[in-house]
Scaffold this motif. Sequence first.
Motif, PDB file in Angstrom:
ATOM      1  N   ARG A 183     -15.707 -21.006  66.325  1.00 49.92           N
ATOM      2  CA  ARG A 183     -15.502 -19.377  66.062  1.00 49.92           C
ATOM      3  C   ARG A 183     -14.383 -18.996  67.002  1.00 49.92           C
ATOM      4  O   ARG A 183     -13.755 -18.093  66.643  1.00 49.92           O
ATOM      5  N   ALA A 184     -14.236 -19.382  68.302  1.00 50.37           N
ATOM      6  CA  ALA A 184     -13.381 -18.932  69.332  1.00 50.37           C
ATOM      7  C   ALA A 184     -13.102 -19.977  70.261  1.00 50.37           C
ATOM      8  O   ALA A 184     -14.031 -20.933  70.503  1.00 50.37           O
ATOM      9  N   VAL A 185     -11.891 -20.047  70.685  1.00 47.13           N
ATOM     10  CA  VAL A 185     -11.497 -21.186  71.914  1.00 47.13           C
ATOM     11  C   VAL A 185     -11.077 -20.195  73.203  1.00 47.13           C
ATOM     12  O   VAL A 185     -10.331 -19.199  73.168  1.00 47.13           O
ATOM     13  N   ILE A 186     -11.684 -20.703  74.266  1.00 49.31           N
ATOM     14  CA  ILE A 186     -11.228 -19.794  75.659  1.00 49.31           C
ATOM     15  C   ILE A 186     -10.601 -20.944  76.623  1.00 49.31           C
ATOM     16  O   ILE A 186     -11.481 -21.753  76.949  1.00 49.31           O
ATOM     17  N   ALA A 187      -9.579 -21.068  76.938  1.00 53.43           N
ATOM     18  CA  ALA A 187      -9.007 -21.654  78.071  1.00 53.43           C
ATOM     19  C   ALA A 187      -8.567 -21.219  79.309  1.00 53.43           C
ATOM     20  O   ALA A 187      -7.725 -20.437  79.308  1.00 53.43           O
ATOM     21  N   PHE A 188      -9.059 -21.758  80.327  1.00 49.87           N
ATOM     22  CA  PHE A 188      -8.784 -21.271  81.621  1.00 49.87           C
ATOM     23  C   PHE A 188      -7.567 -22.065  82.122  1.00 49.87           C
ATOM     24  O   PHE A 188      -7.934 -23.321  82.198  1.00 49.87           O
ATOM     25  N   TYR A 189      -6.513 -21.460  82.812  1.00 41.86           N
ATOM     26  CA  TYR A 189      -5.548 -22.124  83.481  1.00 41.86           C
ATOM     27  C   TYR A 189      -5.068 -23.435  82.947  1.00 41.86           C
ATOM     28  O   TYR A 189      -5.139 -24.252  83.686  1.00 41.86           O
ATOM     29  N   PRO A 190      -4.872 -23.667  81.605  1.00 41.91           N
ATOM     30  CA  PRO A 190      -4.558 -24.805  81.045  1.00 41.91           C
ATOM     31  C   PRO A 190      -2.999 -25.213  81.464  1.00 41.91           C
ATOM     32  O   PRO A 190      -2.151 -24.251  81.849  1.00 41.91           O
ATOM     33  N   GLY A 191      -2.704 -26.476  81.273  1.00 39.67           N
ATOM     34  CA  GLY A 191      -1.118 -26.758  81.222  1.00 39.67           C
ATOM     35  C   GLY A 191      -0.658 -26.919  79.961  1.00 39.67           C
ATOM     36  O   GLY A 191      -1.298 -27.117  78.867  1.00 39.67           O
ATOM     37  N   CYS A 192       0.401 -26.039  79.608  1.00 39.71           N
ATOM     38  CA  CYS A 192       0.772 -25.679  78.345  1.00 39.71           C
ATOM     39  C   CYS A 192       2.248 -26.088  77.830  1.00 39.71           C
ATOM     40  O   CYS A 192       2.513 -26.112  76.692  1.00 39.71           O
ATOM     41  N   ARG A 193       2.930 -26.907  78.756  1.00 37.03           N
ATOM     42  CA  ARG A 193       4.364 -27.147  78.438  1.00 37.03           C
ATOM     43  C   ARG A 193       4.293 -28.296  77.296  1.00 37.03           C
ATOM     44  O   ARG A 193       5.217 -28.104  76.438  1.00 37.03           O
ATOM     45  N   VAL A 194       3.568 -29.228  77.201  1.00 34.48           N
ATOM     46  CA  VAL A 194       3.591 -30.296  76.198  1.00 34.48           C
ATOM     47  C   VAL A 194       3.456 -29.491  74.846  1.00 34.48           C
ATOM     48  O   VAL A 194       3.884 -29.813  73.903  1.00 34.48           O
ATOM     49  N   LEU A 195       2.359 -28.484  74.884  1.00 37.43           N
ATOM     50  CA  LEU A 195       2.070 -27.997  73.337  1.00 37.43           C
ATOM     51  C   LEU A 195       3.297 -27.034  72.993  1.00 37.43           C
ATOM     52  O   LEU A 195       3.861 -26.825  71.924  1.00 37.43           O
ATOM     53  N   LEU A 196       3.996 -26.598  73.994  1.00 35.08           N
ATOM     54  CA  LEU A 196       4.777 -25.321  73.764  1.00 35.08           C
ATOM     55  C   LEU A 196       5.880 -26.298  73.195  1.00 35.08           C
ATOM     56  O   LEU A 196       6.646 -25.782  72.247  1.00 35.08           O
ATOM     57  N   LYS A 197       6.288 -27.364  73.550  1.00 35.36           N
ATOM     58  CA  LYS A 197       7.321 -28.253  73.027  1.00 35.36           C
ATOM     59  C   LYS A 197       6.939 -28.776  71.750  1.00 35.36           C
ATOM     60  O   LYS A 197       7.906 -29.063  70.918  1.00 35.36           O
ATOM     61  N   ARG A 198       5.732 -28.941  71.448  1.00 38.33           N
ATOM     62  CA  ARG A 198       5.463 -29.473  70.079  1.00 38.33           C
ATOM     63  C   ARG A 198       5.455 -28.357  68.933  1.00 38.33           C
ATOM     64  O   ARG A 198       5.301 -28.781  67.819  1.00 38.33           O
ATOM     65  N   GLY A 199       5.441 -27.018  69.641  1.00 40.57           N
ATOM     66  CA  GLY A 199       5.230 -26.017  68.378  1.00 40.57           C
ATOM     67  C   GLY A 199       3.928 -25.581  67.872  1.00 40.57           C
ATOM     68  O   GLY A 199       3.663 -25.384  66.727  1.00 40.57           O
ATOM     69  N   TRP A 200       3.090 -25.700  68.985  1.00 39.71           N
ATOM     70  CA  TRP A 200       1.685 -25.606  68.817  1.00 39.71           C
ATOM     71  C   TRP A 200       1.436 -24.254  68.226  1.00 39.71           C
ATOM     72  O   TRP A 200       1.942 -23.131  68.481  1.00 39.71           O
ATOM     73  N   VAL A 201       0.319 -23.876  67.142  1.00 37.50           N
ATOM     74  CA  VAL A 201      -0.120 -22.753  66.667  1.00 37.50           C
ATOM     75  C   VAL A 201      -1.611 -22.945  66.700  1.00 37.50           C
ATOM     76  O   VAL A 201      -2.279 -23.972  66.116  1.00 37.50           O
TER      77      VAL A 201
END
Length: 266
Positions: A161-179
């Motif tokens: 129902r909800a996802v909460i992420a504390f201080y993740p690494g995001c570069r890989v997902l950003l390049k992948r076009g995450w939604v």
Amino acid sequence: MWLLRRFAALLLCLATPAQALEQIAFASRDGTMLSGWLARPEGRGPFPAVVVLHGCAGLWSASGKLASRDADWTARLTAAGYAVLLPDSFGARGLTSLCNDRDRNLTPAGRAQDALGARDWLEQQGLAAAGRVALMGWSNGGSTALEVAGQPAAAGPGGFRAVIAFYPGCRVLLKRGWVARTPTTILHGLADDWTPAEPCEKLAAQGGARFVGYADAYHDFDHPSLPLRNRKAAYSERADGMVTIGTNAEARAQAIAATMAILNGL
């Protein structure tokens, strides 16, 4: 015998009966049999539930106790009426920590299967109230939570129902076009020099997630009692290969309030 000693240590670590942990076994969706640790609130289920994903240091401290941050959040969540399941992604795979490893055999994409397997187990046991399961993760576990949030399996009756992420690494997902496929919040320290906040802020804007940044807060800012210090770590943003970690009391309090507001909406 080792497991019995660890279980006894956990019972001492978590003071009240409602917070006592029981060991369970479940299958990751990749087929690996994992150990998990379940904390139930008082009363009869089914309960709203939270799957909690540990960071790169694993679920256990050097003394064999549940890591302080995980214990702190587990106590808070069970006191608020949530069942909590903490999968151990490392033990069954012969791992203890990934924090200093640049080449990792277990990635957040792989650990995502563990989170979904934990969700399957909660449903099979009838412990989780229908449609009222959230996913939380920290650092490497936060990156894993975002991996899950981007999958079609994250949404719908068998998802989160909800996802909460504390201080993740995001570069890989950003390049992948995450939604994001399900409501997702990223809570990040703006001073983080291990997993920087800027890529996560861009990821949230790109992928339809909510980003909350905390000024002057470093990695592990929500730890219950970690004095600010430096440590060596893979993927440091600093030339010396060190990173800054430690509690920021103001950011911690604000992040706790933000998290509980999200969970209260389940």
